[in-house]
Design an enzyme around this catalytic site. Structure first.
Site, PDB file in Angstrom:
ATOM      1  N   TYR A  30       0.860  -1.190   0.000  1.00 52.61           N
ATOM      2  CA  TYR A  30       0.000   0.000   0.000  1.00 52.61           C
ATOM      3  C   TYR A  30       0.891   1.233   0.000  1.00 52.61           C
ATOM      4  O   TYR A  30       1.915   1.276   0.696  1.00 52.61           O
ATOM      5  CB  TYR A  30      -0.892   0.025   1.247  1.00 52.61           C
ATOM      6  N   GLU A  77      -3.355   7.614  -4.026  1.00 50.10           N
ATOM      7  CA  GLU A  77      -3.442   6.371  -3.253  1.00 50.10           C
ATOM      8  C   GLU A  77      -3.315   5.198  -4.216  1.00 50.10           C
ATOM      9  O   GLU A  77      -4.144   5.052  -5.120  1.00 50.10           O
ATOM     10  CB  GLU A  77      -4.757   6.281  -2.481  1.00 50.10           C
TER      11      GLU A  77
END
Length: 396
Positions: free
Chosen positions: A118, A206
């Site tokens: 991530y 993101e």
């Protein structure tokens, strides 16, 4: 301004960030054509069909599926396009899917196992610095990781005077447990990602997941990108990326007439001048037993036309049971605002919810007199608590 995945990947790619390649399609036939083109360009034999909506968690809602041949591409694309996709980040009604991204399969076998990470780039408002947040737990909800295993989330803050330094990119790669080619690839990826974030004037990048492929390439498999609206004047080419179908139609209409409006779930409409006063007004409504139905800042020119436009926007929400107008007369005189409210009320002819008007500042006494003598079904107030009491009374 939120972007679709395919648009975000186009921006990332323009700054040298490696991305999972794909082609957007508006219908099942275009999806098959895109798949054939993707095979000729990348050699992929399998395809990932991804719904393009402004919401996360698409896979959980059935908006991301794998196709192993062209027939499956056609069938799956036909199923997804036109569906109302419900995810943890949408309302119960979900969002209608107008297009899909046909993407290459990047989880192919090779010398090592693929790994998912991530990574996001955003502003740390507490320190006034950009930061890179990253974790070894890619492909999962970062909120779940933060709650259950917070030690697996790392932050790298960037000094704005010098930007991202090489040792910081290396530290990120090290904390992700990479070595050799994958380590070098990750440092390049991080540097390019941060450059893209800064130069595109974004407020959020993101990437979940960032993938280490079986042959040690590092790439963005997904991309959630939010561009800072205030910087769009520097990026004329980004303006056309806005998809109004994905935005609240009332908010779009408000923006077109120059009103700062955010739709909420409450029952009391707000019409205020100034963002700080608007926030205080929303608190006032909650203390009075109501729930704010919107944030609406009319700015410093609350004339009749602007007030009428604001009324119309607020009343589009069927949940509104009352409207609180809270104006501080600094730049604009209160008596002018009061006259604007009266004129707008008369022009609209029928407003079927109670209206409380609280005006304070220049000529507030004249404004109250105008409201009280207008003959309209409008309640005036001069103090915060007085306005709160009247909101409470009309909601009872």
């Amino acid at each position: 301004m939120n972007l679709h995945e395919y648009q975000g990947k186009e921006i990332l790619s323009s700054f040298g960030v490696r991305v999972q390649r794909g082609i957007v399609a508006q219908n099942a036939n275009e999806a098959v054509t895109a798949a054939k083109q993707l095979t000729s360009e990348t050699g992929t034999k399998w395809y990932v069909i991804k719904a393009q909506v402004h919401a996360g968690g698409r896979g959980k809602g059935g908006g991301v599926k794998l196709a192993k041949n062209l027939k499956e591409v056609e069938d799956i694309a036909g199923q997804i396009i036109g569906m109302r996709l419900v995810t943890p980040q949408t309302s119960a009604e979900g969002k209608k899917v107008h297009q899909v991204l046909i993407a290459e399969d990047v989880y192919y076998p090779g010398e090592s196992e693929p790994s998912e990470f991530y990574m996001s780039v955003l502003l740390n408002r507490a320190t006034g610095r950009n930061m890179i947040m990253y974790s070894t737990e890619g492909g999962m909800d970062i909120e779940t990781v933060a709650e259950k295993t917070p030690h697996l989330i790392f932050n790298e803050e960037i000094d704005p005077t010098v930007g991202l330094l090489p040792f910081q990119a290396r530290r990120i790669a090290f904390n992700l447990g990479l070595s050799g080619t994958a380590f070098k690839e990750m440092t390049k990826f991080v540097s390019a990602l941060y450059t893209a974030y800064v130069k595109s004037d974004s407020s959020l990048f993101e990437i979940n997941p960032v993938l280490k492929t079986s042959d040690n390439k590092i790439m963005a498999v997904d991309a959630k990108v939010t561009i800072d609206d205030n910087a769009l004047y520097r990026h004329k080419d980004y303006v056309n990326l806005r998809d109004l179908r994905e935005e609240n139609p009332i908010e779009v209409e408000a923006k077109e007439v120059g009103l700062n409006y955010v739709d909420l779930d409450g029952n009391v409409g707000c019409m205020v001048n100034g963002a700080g006063l608007a926030m205080a007004t929303m608190d006032l409504i909650k203390q009075a037993g109501g729930e704010p139905a919107n944030f609406l800042d009319v700015g410093g020119t609350a004339d009749a036309a602007r007030v009428e436009a604001a009324f119309k926007i607020i009343l589009k929400d069927p949940n509104v049971k009352a409207i609180l107008i809270n104006i501080f007369g600094g730049i604009v005189r209160c008596d002018r605002v009061a006259q604007g409210v009266i004129d707008a009320y008369k022009n609209m002819k029928s407003i079927n919810v109670p209206i409380i008007v609280r005006l304070q500042g220049t000529n507030a006494d004249i404004a109250k007199e105008l409201i009280d003598n207008s003959g309209l079904d409008v309640l005036s107030a001069t103090e915060f608590q007085e306005a709160a009491d009247k909101v409470q009374k009309v909601l009872a």
